[in-house]
Design an enzyme around this catalytic site. Sequence first.
Site, mmCIF file in Angstrom:
data_model
loop_
_atom_site.group_PDB
_atom_site.id
_atom_site.type_symbol
_atom_site.label_atom_id
_atom_site.label_comp_id
_atom_site.label_asym_id
_atom_site.label_seq_id
_atom_site.Cartn_x
_atom_site.Cartn_y
_atom_site.Cartn_z
ATOM 1 N N HIS A 1 -15.414 -3.689 6.958
ATOM 2 C CA HIS A 1 -14.587 -3.385 5.792
ATOM 3 C C HIS A 1 -14.710 -4.428 4.682
ATOM 4 C CE1 HIS A 1 -13.032 -0.075 7.990
ATOM 5 N NE2 HIS A 1 -12.476 -0.834 8.912
ATOM 6 N N GLU B 1 -3.180 6.797 7.861
ATOM 7 C CA GLU B 1 -4.033 7.648 7.043
ATOM 8 C C GLU B 1 -4.989 8.413 7.926
ATOM 9 O OE1 GLU B 1 -6.199 5.370 4.156
ATOM 10 O OE2 GLU B 1 -4.420 5.062 2.912
ATOM 11 N N LYS C 1 0.810 -1.219 0.000
ATOM 12 C CA LYS C 1 0.000 0.000 0.000
ATOM 13 C C LYS C 1 0.845 1.272 0.000
ATOM 14 C CE LYS C 1 -3.804 -2.171 2.570
ATOM 15 N NZ LYS C 1 -4.972 -2.296 1.715
ATOM 16 N N ARG D 1 -6.661 -7.458 -10.517
ATOM 17 C CA ARG D 1 -7.371 -8.689 -10.886
ATOM 18 C C ARG D 1 -8.816 -8.344 -11.201
ATOM 19 N NH1 ARG D 1 -10.434 -8.706 -6.346
ATOM 20 N NH2 ARG D 1 -9.392 -8.078 -4.432
#
Length: 627
Positions: free
Chosen positions: A235, A200, A116, A297
């Site tokens: 999530h 974040e 990430k 993907r």
Amino acid sequence: MIESLLIANRGEIACRIIRTARAMGIRTVAVYSDADAKALHVRQADEAVHIGPSPARESYLVGEKIITAAKATNAQAIHPGYGFLSENADFAQAVIDAGLIWVGPLPESIRAMGLKDAAKERMIAAGVPVTPGYLGADQSPERLQREADAIGYPVLIKAVAGGGGKGMRRVESAGEFADALDSCRREAASSFGNTDVLIEKYILSPRHIEVQVFGDSHGNVVHLFERDCSLQRRHQKVIEEAPAPGMDAATREAICAAAVRAAKAVDYEGAGTIEFIADASDGLRADRIWFMEMNTRLQVEHPVTEEITGVDLVEWQLRVASGEPIPLKQEDLGINGWAIEARLYAEDPAKGFLPSTGPLDHLRLPSGKARIDTGVEEGAAISPFYDPMIAKVIAAGPDRAASIASLEEAVSSVEVWPVRTNAAFLARLLQDADFVAGAVDTGAIDRKLEVLTSERPISVALFKDAMDKLVLADANLGRLFSDPASIPGFRLNAPRSFNDGLYVDGHHVTDYPDNDRFSTAAYAVGGAIAIGFQDGQAHELSLARRGGGHHSAHDGDILSPMPGKVIAVEVSEGQAVIKGQKLLTLEAMKMEHTLTAPFDGTVAELSAQPGAQVQVEALLARIEASA
Ligand code: ADP
């Protein structure tokens, strides 16, 4: 064009890929573990290769076995589906090194987007807006804490190698940071073998917006518009739709262009998804939508994009992997109508969404307008080894309201038993006024969890129908009233009180004047069981055998086994009775039925009057067990 394809996956996605491959005249090879020996994808493929024991680590995740299977069956190409090895750059490289075609992006592109932090760095360089936060190499707890303080709480700690909602911790205040970091790192170490994290800003009122992109080996990249996947639980996506509600043309243009830049920055080939997070506190605004990550993907939710664009994304994947250019230009792509998908899972919302494994003795998926992508069928089982998804149910319509309405109808008609499902939960979600109004964010489900997961009353019509089937089934078993000492009474689990209408185990049996959607089926499992399906919920109703063994407080309820007339009452309230003692006689279906005490006790309640007409399930008397 590829002529033969091995699908390195299972379940619905393997079946989905086989469907398109077959339509394109491509020979298909399935792989399967022990648990999947009889699976649908195995039977649908032209050939199938056993690759090991049930645990994915010993089968679907073993790249060598899959490549060996491809060689052995002369498959030219490997499609990884999603999950498993689909985002494993080493596997992609091994496939290519073995002289096979990898249906997916270049291993370098997968790697570039794999972590990430590196992905975000790359995106910043490409001019793609990213969520504000800290990406630094200094991973000391002190530095991370300082950065979090500077960003301002709440913040989200994310494992750089994380995925599938794992390795994330929301931190509300500076004081909680150190513990959250430790716990996040522990999870990251065990799940991903990498303890690096990034921090974040935690976006409030967040919406998950993602853009489908497609690249080819000729340097072309197009987008196929956005999907909104804001309805999530822990999530994890629950409902996905396309396009995104409240997205205006200018905002769409901006984020889709950013997505194309992102894909070009990593020389992307094949199907990919750029995930964004939007701060929707003031609607969707281009300056409040940030890159989150790229999935290199095909996504679970790709069907909604197919429905609004008319593109078969698997067909495009196979064409592009064969070296062809993307079949359509950007200007030829448009949005037509609205599509929405629900993930039907074998899980029990009443028990914290615990996976519900076991046989699918009864399975009816909606057969009307909805598109069903599934990998199971009646008689199969949900195994504990894999993701317990039963099907994806996808509905399309001219507009959002129409597609929601048909999806709601579709999931409401789902019938699954004895495995538990989230169908009723999904139906409830699709009826939610905020959702219908387009007011969605990633916290909506959690805020409404109680309402969404509570069980609703069953309808009188369902109840009666189930009881009719039970009487029949029990008669067929040759046991209806055969033993006068064990009087059957209909009940759902354990009956409670029948004061106003029928109450069965706390569930009101009520009239649904204009919303009575149900069906019932009867099964002989030991005794007879009727299963009532109503709005996606399965209710088990059985003929309760009285007397014998231990009994619960409600076993003393003496219920009328069928509509009839009380012709004699042998006891009075407060009277002591012994097990088997005659309580009253009922005349029904031109026969006399004697109801007896199920155990020693006293007559705590007596509502039966001689001459009274009684309904089925009416409470006639209640016996309290003697201590
Ligand atoms: P994973 O790789 O585990 O899927 P993501 O980075 O894609 O993790 O995030 C998963 C979900 O977490 C998102 O869809 C969103 O709901 C939530 N999320 C991620 N980043 C943020 C953020 N900065 N603020 C609020 N929610 C976030």
